[in-house]
Design an enzyme around this catalytic site. Structure first.
Site, PDB file in Angstrom:
ATOM      1  N   TRP A 106       0.838  -1.213   0.000  1.00  0.00           N
ATOM      2  CA  TRP A 106       0.000   0.000   0.000  1.00  0.00           C
ATOM      3  C   TRP A 106       0.867   1.256   0.000  1.00  0.00           C
ATOM      4  CZ3 TRP A 106      -4.367  -1.082  -1.833  1.00  0.00           C
ATOM      5  CH2 TRP A 106      -5.096  -2.201  -1.439  1.00  0.00           C
ATOM      6  N   ASP A 174      -1.442   6.814   6.385  1.00  0.00           N
ATOM      7  CA  ASP A 174      -2.516   5.876   6.088  1.00  0.00           C
ATOM      8  C   ASP A 174      -2.675   5.005   7.342  1.00  0.00           C
ATOM      9  OD1 ASP A 174      -4.102   3.791   5.200  1.00  0.00           O
ATOM     10  OD2 ASP A 174      -2.912   3.361   3.397  1.00  0.00           O
ATOM     11  N   LYS A 198     -11.952  -1.866   7.724  1.00  0.00           N
ATOM     12  CA  LYS A 198     -11.136  -2.731   8.574  1.00  0.00           C
ATOM     13  C   LYS A 198     -11.531  -2.590  10.042  1.00  0.00           C
ATOM     14  CE  LYS A 198      -8.352  -2.928   4.801  1.00  0.00           C
ATOM     15  NZ  LYS A 198      -7.503  -2.159   3.911  1.00  0.00           N
TER      16      LYS A 198
END
Ligand SMILES: *Cc1c(COP(=O)(O)O)cnc(C)c1O
Length: 364
Positions: A106, A174, A198
């Site tokens: 990511w 993030d 999540k």
């Protein structure tokens, strides 16, 4: 029958939240409607989004000079919005410098996307050892527009054990897979963002928390939907926000408050992950490839000790299949890294971790 769901995302939600959402499906707060049917500008929806924001501010200790935005497009759209709003110039290719630390798939995607709009540079990477650690973070350059890290690396199972000191350069992170998993000093960041699926709620909502002085720097050519200033000025209602997702996030936050807040969930998360890592470190069949100081509390990667590739692959396939048959689902590792991965977010009870360990003992 409910299973124990170890999915990395979308992931398990707390059972009381699902039960309450079900009970309120046809009539929410005596309005005679589902939240799905409400106008986002109605007096019925207003208290829902306000309550969600207030609970998030309380739980995370968000300072007053930060805006909370409920957006769409996932964490992936933030890979574009962050550079567009904080570092882009008058024309593509004319952007300011921005520092990125490459700690996984990511983080790498975020850096590559940023390079389209800004002079984004990867200043450190842990790719040399398969992202099994967090590299030392170099000091930022004085003219960096921001410094980007991925606090918890969902796919490879690492986490930053301490924040880098970036001085006056805004730290951007993030936090998709670790938001509200342990205390975080929001005041140390210029901007943080998280896809909801999540640890916060259903897929479809992205939470952005941004310090006010960083709002309003996007160049004129930035699409309206990608501008923080517009979303902030309109209270996340420039267009239709993800109403139902915002409502469920509110229920999750209420559940977390009743449980004892972030300190208490952090204690539980440490207990759950410790139990599982201790088991792995003593297992003859599996091991954790992640270096100890950087082990994620949320995503635990484990691989067979077996060296022979064919046998290893056979163990993995059998493990995932037999675990699923035992009600322990979504344990396959990411398609890019292989192995297995148990994602044990806030909603995963310790009983689920114990059930997994029990299964692994039998399997071994
Ligand atoms: C899941 C995840 C993403 C991607 O999220 P989307 O909402 O699907 O765009 C990005 N970063 C991290 C750390 C993630 O865990």
């Amino acid at each position: 029958m409910r299973v124990y769901n170890f999915s990395p995302g979308p992931s398990a939600l707390p059972l009381p939240v699902l039960e309450r959402a079900a009970a309120e499906m046809l009539d929410t707060n005596g309005t005679g409607q589902s939240v799905m049917e409400m106008s986002h500008r109605s007096k019925d929806f207003k208290p829902i989004i306000e309550k969600t924001e207030a609970a998030l501010r309380e739980l995370m200790g968000i300072p007053a000079n930060y805006k909370v935005l409920f957006l769409q497009g996932g964490a992936s759209l933030q890979f574009s919005m962050v550079p567009l709003n904080l570092a882009a110039g008058d024309a593509p290719g004319k952007g300011k410098k921005a520092a990125y630390i490459d700690t996984g798939i990511w983080a790498d995607k975020a850096a590559k996307e940023a390079a389209k709009y800004a002079a984004a540079e990867v200043r450190a990477s842990s790719k040399d050892r398969a992202y099994s650690y967090i590299p030392a973070a170099p000091a930022p350059a004085a003219d960096d527009a921001y410094y980007h890290i991925t606090l918890n690396n969902t796919i490879v199972g690492t986490r930053w054990d301490k924040l880098p000191d970036t001085g006056s350069v805004p730290l951007v992170s993030d936090i998709s897979s670790c938001v509200l998993s342990e205390p975080l000093d929001v005041g140390k960041f210029g901007l943080i963002y998280a896809g909801a699926q999540k640890n916060l709620g259903p897929a479809g909502t992205t939470v952005v928390i941004i310090r006010e002085d960083l709002i309003g720097k996007a160049p004129a050519w930035t699409p309206a939907m990608l501008r923080y200033d517009i979303h902030a000025a309109e209270g996340s209602m420039y267009n239709t926000p993800p109403c139902y997702g915002i409502y469920v996030i509110g229920l999750v936050l209420e559940w977390l408050k009743q449980l004892g807040g972030v300190e208490e969930i952090a204690r539980l998360n440490r207990e759950k992950s410790q139990l599982f890592y201790d088991f792995l470190d003593n297992s003859k069949l599996f091991y954790s490839p992640v270096e100890k100081p950087y082990r994620s509390l949320m995503n635990i990667v484990f691989v067979p000790r077996e060296q022979d590739a064919a046998k290893k692959s056979e163990i993995e396939t059998r493990f995932v299949k037999e675990a699923a048959a035992a009600g322990l689902i979504n344990l396959a590792g990411h398609r890019l890294v292989g192995g297995m991965r148990a994602s044990i977010y806030n909603a995963m009870p310790i009983e689920g971790v114990k059930a997994l360990i029990h299964f692994m003992e039998k399997f071994a």
